[in-house]
Design an enzyme around this catalytic site. Structure first.
Site, mmCIF file in Angstrom:
data_model
loop_
_atom_site.group_PDB
_atom_site.id
_atom_site.type_symbol
_atom_site.label_atom_id
_atom_site.label_comp_id
_atom_site.label_asym_id
_atom_site.label_seq_id
_atom_site.Cartn_x
_atom_site.Cartn_y
_atom_site.Cartn_z
ATOM 1 N N ASP A 37 14.613 -35.890 -17.468
ATOM 2 C CA ASP A 37 13.645 -35.148 -18.271
ATOM 3 C C ASP A 37 12.248 -35.499 -17.772
ATOM 4 O O ASP A 37 12.053 -36.554 -17.141
ATOM 5 C CB ASP A 37 13.775 -35.493 -19.763
ATOM 6 C CG ASP A 37 13.260 -34.378 -20.659
ATOM 7 O OD1 ASP A 37 14.059 -33.520 -21.072
ATOM 8 O OD2 ASP A 37 12.033 -34.335 -20.905
ATOM 9 N N ASN A 90 20.129 -27.560 -16.424
ATOM 10 C CA ASN A 90 19.700 -27.133 -17.750
ATOM 11 C C ASN A 90 18.184 -27.040 -17.905
ATOM 12 O O ASN A 90 17.700 -26.275 -18.738
ATOM 13 C CB ASN A 90 20.261 -28.109 -18.793
ATOM 14 C CG ASN A 90 19.663 -27.889 -20.167
ATOM 15 O OD1 ASN A 90 20.019 -26.939 -20.864
ATOM 16 N ND2 ASN A 90 18.734 -28.758 -20.564
ATOM 17 N N TYR A 154 10.863 -15.156 -18.264
ATOM 18 C CA TYR A 154 12.078 -15.915 -18.551
ATOM 19 C C TYR A 154 13.314 -15.153 -18.083
ATOM 20 O O TYR A 154 14.209 -15.711 -17.436
ATOM 21 C CB TYR A 154 12.154 -16.190 -20.051
ATOM 22 C CG TYR A 154 13.305 -17.085 -20.447
ATOM 23 C CD1 TYR A 154 13.224 -18.459 -20.264
ATOM 24 C CD2 TYR A 154 14.470 -16.553 -21.012
ATOM 25 C CE1 TYR A 154 14.281 -19.282 -20.627
ATOM 26 C CE2 TYR A 154 15.513 -17.370 -21.378
ATOM 27 C CZ TYR A 154 15.420 -18.735 -21.186
ATOM 28 O OH TYR A 154 16.472 -19.550 -21.533
ATOM 29 N N LYS A 158 16.074 -16.271 -15.205
ATOM 30 C CA LYS A 158 17.494 -16.448 -15.502
ATOM 31 C C LYS A 158 18.371 -15.443 -14.750
ATOM 32 O O LYS A 158 19.535 -15.722 -14.450
ATOM 33 C CB LYS A 158 17.728 -16.353 -17.007
ATOM 34 C CG LYS A 158 17.089 -17.502 -17.801
ATOM 35 C CD LYS A 158 17.594 -18.864 -17.318
ATOM 36 C CE LYS A 158 17.087 -20.004 -18.176
ATOM 37 N NZ LYS A 158 17.632 -21.323 -17.752
ATOM 38 N N ALA A 186 21.804 -21.241 -29.178
ATOM 39 C CA ALA A 186 21.781 -22.257 -30.235
ATOM 40 C C ALA A 186 20.437 -22.212 -30.929
ATOM 41 O O ALA A 186 19.468 -21.639 -30.412
ATOM 42 C CB ALA A 186 22.016 -23.651 -29.647
ATOM 43 N N THR A 188 17.366 -23.842 -31.392
ATOM 44 C CA THR A 188 16.552 -24.877 -30.754
ATOM 45 C C THR A 188 15.078 -24.541 -30.949
ATOM 46 O O THR A 188 14.729 -23.549 -31.609
ATOM 47 C CB THR A 188 16.858 -24.940 -29.250
ATOM 48 O OG1 THR A 188 16.512 -23.679 -28.666
ATOM 49 C CG2 THR A 188 18.335 -25.233 -28.999
#
Length: 284
Positions: A37, A90, A154, A158, A186, A188
């Site tokens: 990270d 990720n 984005y 992707k 999810a 988030t």
């Protein structure tokens, strides 16, 4: 016996959210996990959670959006654990904007982290995996690549990740190195941002499920049980697990030895070229 016993796995962007869920479950299933990270405190916290639960973890702090930064993450895994058997690409950032208001620097930043970061980590990992005789790369794409309001940067990043998955799978067939992708969903920080930006228009596009709902599919793809799964995009949407089809040519198309603008217009008017697809991810 865990699904990932004896394997060394890198999870990028693992300081919170989906990445942290992937890292924790990978460790619980027996993997030694390299937690990456850009935020050192977050990475160290996740690694500490893993070790406190009896797992094995180490940390690589830094960005993966540069060639050297990505290489350092993969090298750290090999240095500490002796191999890299799995990579979960990720790490990503999220920016929303209408095309008329898109900031070019923000657009570039999204591409650099989401697409180039995935590519750089994947390239370093694939070279190491080929040298050791096998491995599994799991990229993270999104249904946004099929079209979603305010997600030009984005979605483009992707979509590039999905294309990377298909191309690398073609390159690596028969080598023992597998490449797949997941399209997770999810609740988030990203979901909160999306809902705050679009308001009522975002209704129904995010799920209330926690990040942990997405982790089992990722661990499956990393495992030897998924040895026959290659070049696929797996979708997790709440309670549903499904597959996203590769781009396909629809129908038989219209035929003409000498196309003109008028003939193209007529072919479209007659529906001979195939149906017009709706924008956005939809069920066939």
């Amino acid at each position: 016996m865990g699904a990932l016993d004896g394997k060394a796995v890198v999870v990028t962007g693992a300081g919170r959210g989906l990445g942290a869920a992937y890292a924790r479950l990978a460790a619980a299933e027996g993997a030694a996990v390299l937690v990456n990270d850009v935020d050192a405190d977050l990475a160290l916290t996740v690694a500490a959670q893993i070790t406190a639960s009896g797992g094995q973890a180490d940390v690589a702090v830094g960005t993966i959006s540069t060639w050297d930064g990505a290489g350092a993450v993969v090298e750290r895994c090999v240095e500490v654990f002796g191999a890299i058997d799995g990579l979960v690409n990720n790490a990503g950032i999220f920016r929303l904007a209408h095309p008329s208001q898109q900031d070019p620097d923000e657009f570039r930043a999204v591409i650099e982290v989401n697409l180039l970061g995935t590519a750089y980590c994947g390239l370093h990992a694939i070279r190491a995996m080929l040298a050791q005789g096998g491995g599994s790369v799991v990229n993270v794409t999104s249904g946004a690549h099929a079209g979603s309001a305010a997600m030009g940067a984005y979605g483009a990043s992707k979509g590039g990740v999905a294309s990377l998955t298909y191309c690398w799978a073609a390159d690596l067939t028969g080598t023992g190195v597998r490449v797949n992708a997941v399209s997770p969903n999810a609740h988030t920080r990203m979901a909160d941002t999306f809902e705050a930006y679009l308001g009522a228009a975002a209704k129904g596009q995010n799920v209330s499920k926690p990040p942990e709902q997405n982790a089992p599919a990722v661990i499956y793809l990393l495992s030897d049980a998924a040895a026959a799964v290659h070049g696929q995009v797996v979708r997790i949407d709440g309670d549903e697990l499904s597959m996203i089809a590769h781009p396909v040519v629809q129908g038989t198309g219209a035929q003409d030895a000498e196309w003109t603008v008028e003939k193209v217009e007529a072919a479209f008017a007659a529906g001979a070229v195939g149906p017009i697809s709706p924008v956005g991810l939809h069920r066939a």
